[in-house]
Design an enzyme around this catalytic site. Structure first.
Site, PDB file in Angstrom:
ATOM      1  N   LYS A 204       0.918  -1.108  -0.096  1.00 36.63           N
ATOM      2  CA  LYS A 204      -0.071  -0.059  -0.005  1.00 36.63           C
ATOM      3  C   LYS A 204       0.701   1.059   0.061  1.00 36.63           C
ATOM      4  O   LYS A 204       0.546   2.097  -1.026  1.00 36.63           O
ATOM      5  CB  LYS A 204      -0.982   0.087   1.296  1.00 36.63           C
ATOM      6  N   GLU A 210       9.575  -5.799   4.843  1.00 33.83           N
ATOM      7  CA  GLU A 210       9.826  -7.311   4.250  1.00 33.83           C
ATOM      8  C   GLU A 210       9.505  -7.279   2.893  1.00 33.83           C
ATOM      9  O   GLU A 210      10.159  -7.996   1.985  1.00 33.83           O
ATOM     10  CB  GLU A 210       8.705  -8.221   4.971  1.00 33.83           C
ATOM     11  N   GLY A 269      -5.464  -2.691   3.976  1.00 29.66           N
ATOM     12  CA  GLY A 269      -4.670  -3.774   3.514  1.00 29.66           C
ATOM     13  C   GLY A 269      -5.472  -5.144   3.601  1.00 29.66           C
ATOM     14  O   GLY A 269      -5.529  -5.740   2.469  1.00 29.66           O
ATOM     15  N   ARG A 270      -6.066  -5.498   4.855  1.00 31.32           N
ATOM     16  CA  ARG A 270      -6.494  -6.625   4.895  1.00 31.32           C
ATOM     17  C   ARG A 270      -8.139  -6.423   4.160  1.00 31.32           C
ATOM     18  O   ARG A 270      -8.603  -7.589   4.068  1.00 31.32           O
ATOM     19  CB  ARG A 270      -6.874  -7.064   6.365  1.00 31.32           C
ATOM     20  N   GLU A 356      -6.658  -8.462  13.295  1.00 33.88           N
ATOM     21  CA  GLU A 356      -5.817  -7.154  13.342  1.00 33.88           C
ATOM     22  C   GLU A 356      -6.896  -5.906  13.306  1.00 33.88           C
ATOM     23  O   GLU A 356      -6.686  -4.780  13.845  1.00 33.88           O
ATOM     24  CB  GLU A 356      -5.397  -6.872  11.975  1.00 33.88           C
ATOM     25  N   HIS A 388      -9.073 -34.663  13.530  1.00 31.36           N
ATOM     26  CA  HIS A 388      -8.126 -35.469  13.746  1.00 31.36           C
ATOM     27  C   HIS A 388      -7.050 -34.573  14.585  1.00 31.36           C
ATOM     28  O   HIS A 388      -5.940 -35.141  14.689  1.00 31.36           O
ATOM     29  CB  HIS A 388      -7.552 -36.255  12.749  1.00 31.36           C
ATOM     30  N   LYS A 518       8.090  -3.499  15.174  1.00 30.37           N
ATOM     31  CA  LYS A 518       8.748  -2.960  14.055  1.00 30.37           C
ATOM     32  C   LYS A 518       9.944  -2.102  14.595  1.00 30.37           C
ATOM     33  O   LYS A 518      11.072  -2.144  13.839  1.00 30.37           O
ATOM     34  CB  LYS A 518       7.791  -2.478  12.961  1.00 30.37           C
TER      35      LYS A 518
END
Length: 604
Positions: A204, A210, A269-270, A356, A388, A518
């Site tokens: 964005k 990263e 962003g999400r 978030e 399981h 960060k």
């Protein structure tokens, strides 16, 4: 503090001794707690609540101004107060001709202009006419992004490639690179020809560290592989695309304007998968018409959310159920079980959307939240593999409300859908769905000690085999997995999250909680760099961190010297290529490194 909230607290205490076994026998309640819209059925009859509970929750929504808040979001008001922005991801799904304003400007024409550009590029890519720097057609895509720039598109891709649409992929590859770990990079580029690969950098702000480190790595991979065959600036112009709010930052990094596809700061962003962030890779993989069908499904749920009365409004009811379970019944976790392997990435996407958004400690006005819980811990796994893994705890340990998602038809029937087993015919999908229907009932009704004794179970084993039941869950069922139904599911969970945030009075559209780690990482990074350069031991505020950091530097220093030299060489090549590709920009500081500055709270 609201009267309805106080009433619900008192009402929750009346459920002591109430069991879902009894509630589920009420046919009128079962009918009232099943709602359908456009083929999607939502059954919340296995929630520990009565018709009175539902009505009290609807009263709470009214007192919390849920309706006006939803309308304010739809209109584009700046409901994200801490960042002074709208939260307008639904505008990405608005049909042409709709008018939605931000600061007096209609944003819908811009949305469709970008979508048209992406559609045109994806058509060119799929026709084999989008050429790389060596003249080879591009057929592979690596999407670099993290958080919402990766989870949503990856979920959508995995869902669609499990359907008959998989044939549309042909010999094309679509991969996602999110983690800064080199292992993820190695997996992303394995067996791909760089000369046939398009790299999409999704950020964005175009400052997410990263993402840009991974982008620099793949840029160098492209340069090294085509050295002597194509000029670096030609490689930049042909092999790297960007989806970003900051078109200028992408250009300074070396991305051509033709391959830069913007979205806007009013898209979190999400919540961005319905922007160019999702459209570019998905349309290139499956076709622009498939993405359009996905958008149609999102729009169907948007319109239902904005217009349906709350007592029949699925996202509103899901959100109110979540508030009830978390804030009044004290359930701090929630699970999501798609009985459809194609949706295996859905829990991770919903996890980010919800945690978030609603993992907050203060209200919109900044008051600490001390007397009620907000924000569940979300997790999940496809059925039946989850059964399981951790269903033992769900049945006999902690109570974790759950959503079960299933489809009446398999997404891609096998040639041998029905097989012989022990003398009878067994259907894969029927077997899957038998578990889908059985597990919510088992969680709700359980198995009593009396029933076990009647079945001949010894007194010694009865306590170990008793299922207490009374474990709440909801069931969501759709006809078939299609782009449209995937869009419905995605928008449904987005809106559920928003409803809970509106009722709790928190901001579901910022995420300042990601910042501190960060900032500390930047300080640690400086210490590591200084230690490598000077040989002096690194320092840290906490003794345990300092000890661990010194051990890390000691064990890793041998390999780091060679890596540092390689990075310096790569940086020089990249900086020169960026300047040649963008001569008007000059030598922008840090351009070759992607301007690795801290990103803001909502920027991925």
């Amino acid at each position: 503090r609201l009267p309805a909230w106080r009433g619900l607290r008192a009402h929750a205490r009346t459920f002591e001794g109430t069991h879902l076994r009894e509630l589920l026998r009420d046919e009128a309640r079962a009918a009232a707690f099943c709602v359908e819209h456009d083929g999607l059925m939502f059954d919340f009859s296995r929630q520990l609540m009565t018709l009175e509970t539902r009505d009290r929750l609807l009263d709470l929504g009214a007192e919390a101004q849920l309706g006006p808040k939803i309308r304010a979001m739809a209109r584009g008001e700046k409901i994200n107060r801490t960042e002074r922005r709208p939260a307008l991801h639904t505008a990405l799904r608005a049909p042409r001709g709709t008018r939605i304003e931000v600061d007096g400007e209609d944003v819908v024409p811009d949305v469709h202009a970008v979508r048209d550009r992406v559609s045109a590029l994806s058509d060119t890519f799929r026709a084999g006419r989008l050429l790389g720097a060596t003249g080879k057609p591009l057929k592979n895509i690596i999407v670099i992004g993290i958080g919402g720039s990766s989870l949503g598109p990856a979920f959508l891709y995995e869902a669609l490639k499990a359907t008959r649409l998989a044939t549309r992929l042909g010999n094309r590859q679509l991969r996602f690179l999110a983690n800064i770990d080199e292992v993820d990079t190695a997996r992303a580029i394995a067996d791909l020809d760089p000369a046939e690969t398009l790299v999409i950098v999704t950020s964005k702000s175009f400052r997410t560290r990263e993402t840009l480190i991974n982008a620099c790595t793949l840029r160098q991979w492209l340069f090294d592989s085509m050295a002597g065959v194509a000029r670096p600036e030609a490689i930049l112009q042909a092999h790297i695309a960007a989806c970003t709010c900051d078109v200028g930052a992408a250009a300074r990094w070396g991305v051509s304007r033709e391959l830069t596809f913007p979205f806007w700061d009013w898209v979190g962003g999400r919540y961005s998968v319905t922007s160019s962030v999702g459209q570019l890779p998905i349309a290139c993989a499956f076709g622009s018409d498939v993405f359009d069908q996905f958008i149609d499904g999102c729009r169907s749920m948007d319109e239902h959310f904005f217009n349906a009365p709350f007592e029949r409004n699925i996202p509103v009811l899901m959100g109110l159920v979540g508030v009830w379970n978390c804030a009044f019944l004290g359930h701090g976790a929630r699970a999501l079980f798609p009985y459809c392997e194609a949706l295996w990435r859905l829990p991770a996407h919903v996890q980010q959307v919800d945690m978030e958004s609603n993992g907050k400690r203060v209200t919109l006005s900044g008051e600490p939240i001390t007397d009620y819980a907000v924000g569940e811990v979300d997790f999940g796994e496809p059925g039946t593999t989850g059964q399981h893994s951790f269903f033992q705890l769900l049945h006999m340990g902690q109570t974790v409300p759950a959503d079960f998602i299933g489809f009446a038809q398999p997404p891609h029937p096998m040639a041998h859908e029905t097989v012989a087993m022990e003398g009878s015919m067994v259907s894969h999908h029927d077997e899957l769905m038998a578990n889908f229907f059985a597990q919510p009932d088992a969680l709700a009704c359980g198995l009593s000690a009396a029933e076990l004794r009647a079945a001949g179970v010894s007194d010694e084993l009865v306590p170990h085999r008793t299922f207490p039941g009374n474990r709440p869950s909801s069931v969501i069922m759709l006809p078939q997995l299609t782009p449209f139904s995937v869009g419905q599911i995605l928008a449904l969970y987005e809106h559920r999250t928003v409803v809970q945030g509106f009722v709790w009075g928190i901001n579901s559209f910022d995420q300042w909680g990601v910042e501190l780690g960060k900032q500390l990482a930047a300080e640690v990074r400086t210490e590591i760099g200084d230690a490598r350069a000077t040989g002096a031991p690194p320092k840290a505020p906490l003794p345990s961190t300092e000890r661990n950091l010194r051990r890390y530097v000691e064990l890793s220093s041998a390999a780091s010297t060679a890596a540092a030299k390689a990075r310096a060489r790569a940086s020089s090549i990249a900086r020169s290529a960026v300047q040649r590709a963008n001569p008007r920009l000059g030598a922008a500081p840090g351009a070759g490194e992607g301007q690795l500055a801290p990103d803001s709270a909502s920027d991925r």
